[in-house]
Scaffold this motif. Structure first.
Motif, PDB file in Angstrom:
ATOM      1  N   ALA A 733       2.600  -0.425   6.824  1.00  0.00           N
ATOM      2  CA  ALA A 733       2.531  -0.518   5.369  1.00  0.00           C
ATOM      3  C   ALA A 733       3.922  -0.421   4.750  1.00  0.00           C
ATOM      4  O   ALA A 733       4.839   0.159   5.344  1.00  0.00           O
ATOM      5  N   TYR A 749      -3.973  -0.476   5.273  1.00  0.00           N
ATOM      6  CA  TYR A 749      -3.110  -1.663   5.244  1.00  0.00           C
ATOM      7  C   TYR A 749      -3.170  -2.410   6.578  1.00  0.00           C
ATOM      8  O   TYR A 749      -3.362  -3.630   6.617  1.00  0.00           O
ATOM      9  N   ARG A 821      -0.144   1.677  -2.668  1.00  0.00           N
ATOM     10  CA  ARG A 821      -1.188   2.236  -1.798  1.00  0.00           C
ATOM     11  C   ARG A 821      -2.359   2.841  -2.565  1.00  0.00           C
ATOM     12  O   ARG A 821      -3.490   2.863  -2.060  1.00  0.00           O
ATOM     13  N   ARG A 824      -5.277   0.559  -2.851  1.00  0.00           N
ATOM     14  CA  ARG A 824      -6.048   0.190  -1.653  1.00  0.00           C
ATOM     15  C   ARG A 824      -7.330   1.032  -1.595  1.00  0.00           C
ATOM     16  O   ARG A 824      -7.322   2.210  -1.962  1.00  0.00           O
TER      17      ARG A 824
END
Length: 840
Positions: A733, A749, A821, A824
């Motif tokens: 990531a 990721y 992040r 996500r």
């Protein structure tokens, strides 16, 4: 004089501070006022205590990072949990909190990030005044007058306490393998006929196994269609149900005894009495004396033998699906014929005498001779076996489940297998026993099973428990001559002797390896798990002196091996390029994880070796190798695999995606220690013979707690990537490459990259060529917005794929590949998204 005055001033100031600022950690409470809360950090001292001190309620420590909100007995040596708010959703050791909501009046359990994971949903909540733990063990939300607005007794887990009622809307549900954080396959409740029953349900098979399913309700002395539907046990040990189910504890009416009725993980319903002086529990009643009559104890295609401890054995032509879990049963070693498809495969019948498989009958039990029953089964494609009883009853079976066997049980089960199935030749007497490779082998000469030729059956009976071990090694085995009672005594003597032999062999096996200082550190782990400790000499023998290398990576080299019992295993020798201190630390980290982790989509570790400088792990061998080999071998020619393979169909790829997502979700949020894999890629996804995915190398990642960035402590779910946590270029990531702290979102990721590779069938993350994964994701997103996904899918599939599933998979992949992040999804959300189109 001055020193005295100075001391006096300090003392006075200190007392004033204590008065002005009370300690942050409170003592055990009698009640929780509206708006008040209990913090998980204060679990040892801040909790609710019942007035008599028998029960406590608060945060229960499952492991160093995992807690549940539970009620437990305080006067037992080992805390006996009797209720849990939501055992499938534990909370973290930092930041979690239980609050009696000031506005709504409900108990609310929040996790480390403030997210509610459970609430009591109180009816009439505006009048709620406090939460109190009563002397009965009942957690109650009360109004100002003490009236109960909500109570834990209405939402039992696996335990019923005296005065607590089981009703039409409540059930006891067992835990899974005795673990607090999961629900098992067994439950106790009222059936559709209003009869109190024990249920087995694993999602594929379901049945009622108590009261005796062979009998009708009259023979079981029960009443049906009684709409009262209530059952309870009183403080004296008397249990009574509205359907006439009743029993009394062995110590019935004993004064002052604390009791509980628990549906244990093995499916047996037991009443326990507490020895107040010793603080230990004793069983005072149980539903089953013979555990083999409990359904599902050995899984599909297996039988249970009780003599006197339960042991499982695969039916002829089958092998154990998971050596560490008998509940998953056995799978055929031969290819089964699929109905509706033409076949020239001829079959024969293998006999399993004195055996029974309850349920899943294709007929009602007609009276037929053995030969006619055999012909009936051969003519029915759905018939996998038939049972022929002494009274000539013929039962055709569609599934082999709930199997049991013991000398004297009338009837024989005949199983259909291909005619070329090889039958081992053994010439022994009936029910003779000996030891081979650590297994008890029961061999029986079979006469006929509707076929002309006599067949012989070998049952490899692996004990479910080794607690019942005596000291009768070497005693002679009495022949089975005088009926059922004599035969049971004989088999009991056999198992006792066998147990002693097994333990003596184990002692000889482990004495050959010296004990090193670090060995003591994991011996306790081995005692509490099903691990096998191997000597280095045994590992060398199993691998043929490490001759068959099947893989290597940064953490070590993997070899193929065969154990003494015939199991094929993967043997991983940790690399010597890592310093010795790092190797030991890594090995210890693996061991601390192994004892706590099990999931069908994770490679199971079955043993280890720590001898001198050698640090070795032994795991199950996965037949089809890695996903990289299956997906890329005939595409990139980079050495992932030298042989071409059949192209993975879309249905197989989708199943792999779902399985890997479930495995990662388990690592991130469901197992006792939350784990970040840190190296998620196709090479670390192995495929078994059914192409079911299993994640490997998760044990080599550093264990991380579960606290997010931005909190007071960053020692939790994040870690500094400058340590020894490894990743693979292209799958890492952005925050990791930028040397920022990492979280479980790095796995999310990497999984997004894997999803794109499953769809496209080619490498997306090629570290050697510095492929820009984000650029690929952007291009994929543009094609998605255009409305067509055909150009995104592997051309080798020739258009044969499910477009609805492809759209969801690609959409999930793009969300996983978000550069920020926090945008996500969690792996649990990924699983839900994928499963939503599983049947599309």
């Amino acid at each position: 004089m001055r020193p005295f005055v100075l001391v006096l001033l300090i003392t006075v100031c200190g007392l004033s501070l204590l008065i002005a600022c009370p300690p942050a950690v409170a003592a055990a409470r009698e009640s929780l006022a509206r708006g008040a809360s209990i913090a998980v950090e204060d679990y040892a001292t801040d909790f609710l205590r019942s007035p008599g001190g028998t029960f406590a309620c608060g945060f229960y420590r499952v492991s160093s990072t995992v807690f549940t909100f539970s009620v437990w007995f305080t006067r037992a040596k080992e805390r006996s949990v009797v209720w849990t708010a939501d055992r499938t959703r534990p909370v973290h050791s930092k930041g979690s909190r239980l609050t009696l909501d000031k506005r709504g009046g409900a108990l609310i359990l929040t996790d480390y990030d403030g997210e509610p994971v459970w609430n009591s949903t109180v009816a009439g909540a505006p009048t709620a005044s406090r939460a109190r733990l009563r002397d009965t063990g009942n957690l109650v939300v009360e109004d100002a007058d003490g009236r109960a607005l909500w109570q834990s007794f209405h939402f039992p887990t696996d335990t019923l306490l005296p005065t607590q009622s089981l009703t039409a809307t409540t059930r006891l549900v067992s835990s899974r393998d005795g673990r607090l954080l999961s629900s098992g396959y067994y439950s106790l409740g009222f059936s559709d006929y209003a009869m109190l029953s024990l249920f087995y349900d694993n999602g594929n098979f379901s049945s009622i196994y108590w009261p005796n399913p062979y009998n009708n309700y009259v023979a079981n002395n029960r009443r049906i269609y009684n709409f009262t539907r209530e059952a309870a046990m009183d403080a004296l040990g008397n249990f009574l149900s509205s359907d006439n189910a009743n029993f009394q504890a062995a110590d019935f009416a004993a004064a002052g005894v604390r009791r509980r009725l628990t549906l244990d993980a093995d499916g047996n319903l037991r009443a326990y009495s507490l020895d107040a002086a010793k603080g230990t529990w004793a069983v005072s009643w149980m539903a089953f004396r013979n555990p083999c009559t409990i359904h599902g104890v050995c899984g599909a295609n297996a039988v249970c033998l009780y003599a006197p401890a339960p042991s499982c054995a695969c039916a002829p032509g089958h092998e154990q699906t998971d050596p560490g879990d008998w509940t998953r049963g056995c799978r055929p070693t031969f290819r089964q014929h699929q109905c509706g498809k033409p076949t020239r495969t001829r079959t024969k019948l293998m006999a399993l005498p004195h055996s029974d498989f309850w349920g899943y009958d294709l007929n009602d039990g007609e009276i037929l001779p053995l030969a006619a029953c055999a012909r009936r089964c051969r003519a029915n494609c759905a018939c996998v076996a038939f049972q022929h009883k002494a009274n000539m009853e013929c039962y055709l079976k569609s599934v082999l489940f709930n199997g049991r066997t013991f000398p004297g049980l009338p009837g024989t089960v005949c199983i259909k297998v291909p005619v070329d199935f090889v039958v081992p030749e053994f010439h022994v007497h009936q029910w003779q026993s000996h030891v081979h490779g650590g297994l008890a082998i029961l061999e029986e000469n079979i006469t006929v099973c509707g076929d002309r030729a006599a067949q012989k059956v070998v049952l490899n009976a692996t004990a479910l428990s080794r607690k019942h071990v005596g000291d009768a090694a070497g005693k002679p085995v009495w022949p089975y001559l005088y009926g059922f009672l004599s035969a049971l005594l004989v088999v009991e003597a056999l198992v006792i002797g066998l147990g002693c032999l097994l333990f003596s062999r184990k002692g000889l096996f482990t004495r050959s390896s010296p004990v090193y200082p670090m060995d003591e550190g994991y011996r306790l782990i081995l005692l509490t798990t099903s691990f096998q400790r191997y000597s280095y000499a045994a590992i060398k023998k199993a691998t043929g002196n490490f001759a068959d290398e099947i893989g290597r990576g940064g953490s070590g080299v993997v070899y193929r091996g065969v154990l003494e019992d015939g199991r094929v295993v993967a043997v991983k020798a940790l690399t010597t390029s890592v310093s010795r201190s790092h190797g030991e630390e890594e090995f210890q980290a693996e061991l601390s994880v192994i004892g706590r982790i099990y999931h069908m989509n994770l490679v199971r570790i079955i043993g280890c070796c720590s001898q001198g400088k050698h640090r070795i792990l032994v795991s199950e061998f996965i037949e089809n190798g890695s996903l990289a080999t299956m997906l890329f071998s005939d595409e990139d020619g980079d050495g992932d695999g030298g042989d071409d393979h059949d192209v993975l169909a879309w249905s197989q790829r989708f199943r792999i995606a779902v399985g890997v997502a479930r495995g990662l979700a388990y690592l991130h949020s469901e197992c006792l220690e939350w784990i970040i894999h840190c190296d998620m890629k196709p090479e670390n996804i192995l495929l078994d013979r059914d192409l079911e995915p299993k994640i490997t190398d998760f044990g080599l990642a550093k264990l991380l707690d579960r606290r997010p960035e931005g909190s007071a402590s960053r020692a939790g779910r994040e870690a500094n990537p400058s340590g020894r946590i490894r990743g693979t270029r292209g799958y890492m990531a952005p925050e990791w490459v930028s040397s920022l702290a990492i979280s479980d979102k790095v796995d999310v990721y990497s999984f997004g990259v894997v999803l794109l590779e499953l769809v496209k069938g080619v490498r997306v993350a090629d570290g050697d060529q510095n492929t820009d994964v984000r650029a690929v994701a952007k291009a994929v997103g543009e094609k998605m917005h255009s409305g067509s996904v055909d150009d995104l899918v592997d051309g080798r599939l020739a258009g044969d794929f499910n477009r609805a599933q492809v759209k969801v998979v690609v959409g999930v992949a793009l969300s996983c590949l978000e550069e920020e992040r926090n945008r996500r999804p969690s792996m649990s959300a990924v699983v839900q998204a994928l499963v939503s189109v599983e049947d599309a």
